[in-house]
Design an enzyme around this catalytic site. Structure first.
Site, PDB file in Angstrom:
ATOM      1  N   ASN A  82       0.860  -1.186   0.000  1.00 51.32           N
ATOM      2  CA  ASN A  82       0.000   0.000   0.000  1.00 51.32           C
ATOM      3  C   ASN A  82       0.897   1.237   0.000  1.00 51.32           C
ATOM      4  O   ASN A  82       1.523   1.554   1.005  1.00 51.32           O
ATOM      5  CB  ASN A  82      -0.887  -0.036   1.255  1.00 51.32           C
ATOM      6  CG  ASN A  82      -1.716   1.228   1.419  1.00 51.32           C
ATOM      7  OD1 ASN A  82      -1.829   2.040   0.490  1.00 51.32           O
ATOM      8  ND2 ASN A  82      -2.297   1.391   2.595  1.00 51.32           N
ATOM      9  N   PHE A  83       0.941   1.915  -1.149  1.00 55.55           N
ATOM     10  CA  PHE A  83       1.844   3.075  -1.268  1.00 55.55           C
ATOM     11  C   PHE A  83       1.304   4.312  -0.538  1.00 55.55           C
ATOM     12  O   PHE A  83       2.022   5.289  -0.366  1.00 55.55           O
ATOM     13  CB  PHE A  83       2.041   3.451  -2.748  1.00 55.55           C
ATOM     14  CG  PHE A  83       2.903   2.491  -3.538  1.00 55.55           C
ATOM     15  CD1 PHE A  83       3.454   1.358  -2.959  1.00 55.55           C
ATOM     16  CD2 PHE A  83       3.179   2.738  -4.883  1.00 55.55           C
ATOM     17  CE1 PHE A  83       4.250   0.484  -3.697  1.00 55.55           C
ATOM     18  CE2 PHE A  83       3.984   1.874  -5.631  1.00 55.55           C
ATOM     19  CZ  PHE A  83       4.506   0.753  -5.036  1.00 55.55           C
ATOM     20  N   LYS A  84       0.020   4.310  -0.194  1.00 53.65           N
ATOM     21  CA  LYS A  84      -0.624   5.485   0.422  1.00 53.65           C
ATOM     22  C   LYS A  84      -0.399   6.717  -0.469  1.00 53.65           C
ATOM     23  O   LYS A  84      -0.556   6.627  -1.678  1.00 53.65           O
ATOM     24  CB  LYS A  84      -0.095   5.693   1.844  1.00 53.65           C
ATOM     25  CG  LYS A  84      -0.182   4.410   2.674  1.00 53.65           C
ATOM     26  CD  LYS A  84       0.140   4.597   4.110  1.00 53.65           C
ATOM     27  CE  LYS A  84       0.116   3.256   4.814  1.00 53.65           C
ATOM     28  NZ  LYS A  84       0.325   3.345   6.246  1.00 53.65           N
ATOM     29  N   HIS A 109      -9.503   0.968   5.554  1.00 59.08           N
ATOM     30  CA  HIS A 109      -8.188   1.226   6.143  1.00 59.08           C
ATOM     31  C   HIS A 109      -8.325   2.225   7.291  1.00 59.08           C
ATOM     32  O   HIS A 109      -9.092   3.197   7.203  1.00 59.08           O
ATOM     33  CB  HIS A 109      -7.221   1.760   5.083  1.00 59.08           C
ATOM     34  CG  HIS A 109      -5.793   1.726   5.540  1.00 59.08           C
ATOM     35  ND1 HIS A 109      -5.282   2.651   6.422  1.00 59.08           N
ATOM     36  CD2 HIS A 109      -4.783   0.861   5.282  1.00 59.08           C
ATOM     37  CE1 HIS A 109      -4.021   2.362   6.671  1.00 59.08           C
ATOM     38  NE2 HIS A 109      -3.688   1.283   5.986  1.00 59.08           N
ATOM     39  N   GLU A 153      -5.026  -5.098  10.968  1.00 62.23           N
ATOM     40  CA  GLU A 153      -3.956  -4.114  11.116  1.00 62.23           C
ATOM     41  C   GLU A 153      -4.147  -3.321  12.409  1.00 62.23           C
ATOM     42  O   GLU A 153      -4.918  -2.345  12.440  1.00 62.23           O
ATOM     43  CB  GLU A 153      -3.991  -3.121   9.955  1.00 62.23           C
ATOM     44  CG  GLU A 153      -3.837  -3.760   8.599  1.00 62.23           C
ATOM     45  CD  GLU A 153      -3.359  -2.742   7.582  1.00 62.23           C
ATOM     46  OE1 GLU A 153      -2.241  -2.905   7.088  1.00 62.23           O
ATOM     47  OE2 GLU A 153      -4.086  -1.770   7.319  1.00 62.23           O
ATOM     48  N   GLY A 182       2.802   2.110  10.630  1.00 60.61           N
ATOM     49  CA  GLY A 182       3.717   3.232  10.386  1.00 60.61           C
ATOM     50  C   GLY A 182       4.522   3.644  11.606  1.00 60.61           C
ATOM     51  O   GLY A 182       5.151   4.696  11.611  1.00 60.61           O
ATOM     52  N   SER A 237       3.794  -2.407  10.343  1.00 59.05           N
ATOM     53  CA  SER A 237       5.252  -2.424  10.458  1.00 59.05           C
ATOM     54  C   SER A 237       5.867  -3.777  10.081  1.00 59.05           C
ATOM     55  O   SER A 237       6.888  -4.180  10.646  1.00 59.05           O
ATOM     56  CB  SER A 237       5.686  -1.994  11.866  1.00 59.05           C
ATOM     57  OG  SER A 237       5.284  -0.655  12.102  1.00 59.05           O
TER      58      SER A 237
END
Ligand code: PEP
Length: 229
Positions: free
Chosen positions: A6-8, A88, A157, A163, A193
């Site tokens: 997931n590049f966000k 998300h 998650e 992050g 992470s």
């Protein structure tokens, strides 16, 4: 195993193209039996030739219309996108997506046959209350969601692990995945992470069918190192 990146709000159209070309070369050199998904920012969606599945991080639950700033089904169909992340925690938190909004997106994209990676996760104060409270919190995130949908993948998650560099422990992942598997019989990813240094421990856990990766997916080398581990 499923490896989803997931590049966000990272990478551009140019760097995403380069990334996918590099990933293709690596896969061509050493074919993998794993399923790879990439979720670039919407501006970088294009007609890529790759064995990885390209999906979107978000879309509006409408075919088209007056929804300023959003994209709908029509724009996704142009690039044959059939995979979407829904729920998300960053969208729930920063974009104020309520469970009602999340479930209406889910239902719209389900009706349109999308493969959905549906994200759930608890904040630290809930984790600190113990396993029962965590499961109560996570179960509420299934409200309005068809957990029997055939094209469904779940991503667990924990918000406090996203992050932050601090992954959940093997015990935490293991017990939560075990409890989730009792509720929903679908592929279950861990996210939070995950990185090259902990990927082997994570994917060895019973009930982990793959990982959803943010930061460590931004570099193709690091993401491929995880896939190849
Ligand atoms: C995510 O946001 O889905 C995620 C898992 O991020 P990170 O890997 O950076 O914790």
């Amino acid at each position: 195993m499923i490896f989803a990146g997931n590049f966000k709000t990272n990478h551009t159209r140019v760097s995403t193209k380069r990334y996918i070309e590099d990933l293709n070369k690596k896969i061509e050199y050493a074919p993998t039996e794993h399923s790879i998904y990439i979720f670039p920012p919407l501006m970088a969606i294009d007609n890529y030739e790759t064995s990885a599945t390209i999906g979107v991080q978000n879309a509006y639950p409408a075919e088209n219309g007056a929804f300023t700033g959003e994209i709908g089904l029509e724009q996704l169909e142009e690039f044959k996108i059939k995979t979407i992340l829904i729920g998300h925690s960053e969208r729930r938190e920063h974009l104020r997506e309520s469970q009602d909004i999340v479930s209406s997106k889910f239902n719209f994209f389900k009706e349109n046959g999308f493969e959905i990676i549906y994200c759930i996760g608890e904040p630290l104060e809930i984790r600190d209350m113990g396993d029962d409270e965590v499961m109560r919190y996570l179960s509420a995130q299934f409200e309005g969601i068809d957990i029997n949908y055939e094209n469904l993948i779940i991503a667990y998650e924990p918000i406090w692990a996203i992050g932050t560099g601090r992954s959940a422990t093997v015990e935490e992942i293991s017990s939560t995945h075990k409890s989730l598997k009792e509720i929903v019989n679908k592929p279950l990813l861990y996210g939070g992470s995950a990185k090259p240094s902990n990927i082997q421990d994570i994917i060895a856990i019973d009930g982990v069918d793959g990982v959803l990766v943010g930061s460590a997916s931004l570099s193709v080398n690091s993401f491929y190192e995880m896939i190849n581990s």
